[in-house]
Scaffold this motif. Structure first.
Motif, PDB file in Angstrom:
ATOM      1  N   PRO A  67      -0.155  -0.726  45.588  1.00 40.31           N
ATOM      2  CA  PRO A  67      -0.817  -1.091  44.338  1.00 40.31           C
ATOM      3  C   PRO A  67      -2.142  -1.834  44.516  1.00 40.31           C
ATOM      4  CG  PRO A  67       0.890  -2.707  44.845  1.00 40.31           C
ATOM      5  CD  PRO A  67       0.875  -1.706  45.977  1.00 40.31           C
ATOM      6  N   GLN A  68      -2.481  -2.199  45.763  1.00 38.57           N
ATOM      7  CA  GLN A  68      -3.669  -3.051  45.959  1.00 38.57           C
ATOM      8  C   GLN A  68      -4.931  -2.379  45.439  1.00 38.57           C
ATOM      9  OE1 GLN A  68      -4.354  -4.484  49.952  1.00 38.57           O
ATOM     10  NE2 GLN A  68      -2.149  -4.626  50.269  1.00 38.57           N
ATOM     11  N   LYS A  69      -5.757  -3.213  44.805  1.00 38.76           N
ATOM     12  CA  LYS A  69      -6.964  -2.692  44.173  1.00 38.76           C
ATOM     13  C   LYS A  69      -7.844  -1.917  45.162  1.00 38.76           C
ATOM     14  CE  LYS A  69      -9.494  -4.470  40.327  1.00 38.76           C
ATOM     15  NZ  LYS A  69      -9.852  -5.663  39.617  1.00 38.76           N
TER      16      LYS A  69
ATOM     17  N   ARG B 267       2.762   0.931  39.210  1.00 36.25           N
ATOM     18  CA  ARG B 267       1.633   0.254  39.874  1.00 36.25           C
ATOM     19  C   ARG B 267       1.237  -0.980  39.075  1.00 36.25           C
ATOM     20  NH1 ARG B 267      -3.703  -1.753  39.089  1.00 36.25           N
ATOM     21  NH2 ARG B 267      -4.399  -2.105  41.199  1.00 36.25           N
TER      22      ARG B 267
ATOM     23  N   GLY C  47       2.893  -4.273  39.833  1.00 36.78           N
ATOM     24  CA  GLY C  47       2.734  -4.950  41.130  1.00 36.78           C
ATOM     25  C   GLY C  47       4.113  -5.253  41.686  1.00 36.78           C
TER      26      GLY C  47
END
Ligand SMILES: Cc1cc2nc3c(=O)[nH]c(=O)nc-3n(C[C@H](O)[C@H](O)[C@H](O)COP(=O)(O)O)c2cc1C
Length: 315
Positions: free
Chosen positions: A90-92, A162, A165
């Motif tokens: 999910p990291q940007k 997503r 988080g």
């Protein structure tokens, strides 16, 4: 064992093997460019393994079929036995550029990527997803049969979207719905299983072919042994004492020294201290004191000095 960046190196995976109950483990997610164009220390550390470190899957991430194919072929040529594609991160900086969970925003592309990667290697290819990008687009049930048709060998589903988080709780029923839309492709369920009781509840709810555990195993790497016993209907083992946990942590630290070198190992080991703190019965003050470690040799003595030992870890 779930792939976990910064944690699931060979030192930890061998500890899990020694404690028992674990089946498949994974490397952390690897960028194809690190593999193909890399070389050097970082790649060696990420790929380090051992004859006892099996079965092991290598996880790759990237936004395009071309890149992922390069990674998969490189791994196949360099001794991997199973390739996993990350479609859940999910990291940007990853999902935001169309990798990891970013692929769940464009499920048709995710399917094309799966087809292309499966065709590009002879190794089994598995995929790890979340339920969707957000609650409005629960694409897992749409994706699963298409991945199956593409020849994906197994699918892991983390029961969050997503946008969640790591907040809220994993939706095990939604994972169960994914299980019901595929024919024979094994679905591995993931999210919030931390104990034998949770594992039994999970297996009843979701009916998966397998169970993947992440954060729970960082705190209690013996959890696989306990869960395997519970699933087999065997009586539980005695919980480990803080002394047992110190011994295991020392073993892990020894291997980390071999892998990273003496100084980097102790710095990297510091992040394990908060993980093991409950099992070591460390209060906050003692945990902070242990975080000041500068030499690997100090660990046991300092731990003894701070706490005394031999108590039983509460389950
Ligand atoms: C620190 C950390 C690193 C992670 N790294 C990865 C990774 O490299 N690849 C991946 O697919 N998932 C990664 N995950 C997600 C886990 O594999 C797993 O899906 C998630 O933690 C939910 O399972 P759990 O509730 O058992 O922890 C990571 C999670 C955490 C907390």
């Amino acid at each position: 064992m779930a792939p976990m960046a910064g944690y699931t190196d060979v030192a930890f995976r061998l500890l899990l093997r020694r404690l028992g109950g674990v089946g498949l483990t994974f490397t952390e997610m690897l960028h194809p460019r690190t593999l193909v164009g890399g070389g050097g220390k970082r790649r060696r550390q990420l790929l380090a393994t051992d004859p006892a470190d099996v079965p092991l899957g290598h996880q790759i991430y990237g936004p395009s079929a071309d890149l992922l194919i390069q990674g998969a072929r490189w791994l196949q040529d360099n001794g991997a036995t199973l390739i996993d594609i990350n479609m859940g991160c999910p990291q940007k900086k990853i999902a935001g550029v169309g990798s990891g969970a970013g692929l769940l925003r464009d499920p048709e592309r995710a399917v094309r990527i799966a087809e292309a990667v499966v065709k590009s290697v002879t190794l089994p290819v598995t995929i790890k997803i979340r339920l969707g990008w957000d609650p409005e687009s629960p694409v897992a049930e749409w994706l699963a049969p298409r991945f199956e048709a593409a020849g994906v060998a197994a699918l892991t589903v983390h029961g969050r979207t997503r946008s969640q988080g790591f907040t809220g709780t994993a939706d095990w029923e939604a994972i169960g719905r994914v299980v019901r839309v595929v024919k024979t492709m094994p679905v591995i369920g993931n999210g919030d299983v931390v104990s034998p009781a949770k594992a039994l509840e999970f297996m009843q709810n979701a009916g998966c072919a397998g169970l993947m555990i992440g954060r729970g195993a960082l705190k209690r790497p013996w959890v696989f042994r306990d869960i395997a016993r519970a699933l087999a209907g065997e009586p539980p083992c005695l919980p480990p004492t803080p002394d047992d946990v110190v011994e295991w942590a020392e073993e892990q630290l020894e291997r980390m020294k071999e892998l990273y070198g003496e100084k980097p190992a102790i710095l990297l080991f510091r992040k394990w201290i908060p993980q093991y703190a409950p099992a070591l019965k460390l209060n906050r003050e003692n945990m902070v004191a242990l975080l000041q470690l500068t030499e690997p040799e100090e660990f046991r003595d300092k731990f003894r000095l701070l706490t005394g030992s031999g108590k039983t870890v509460a389950d």
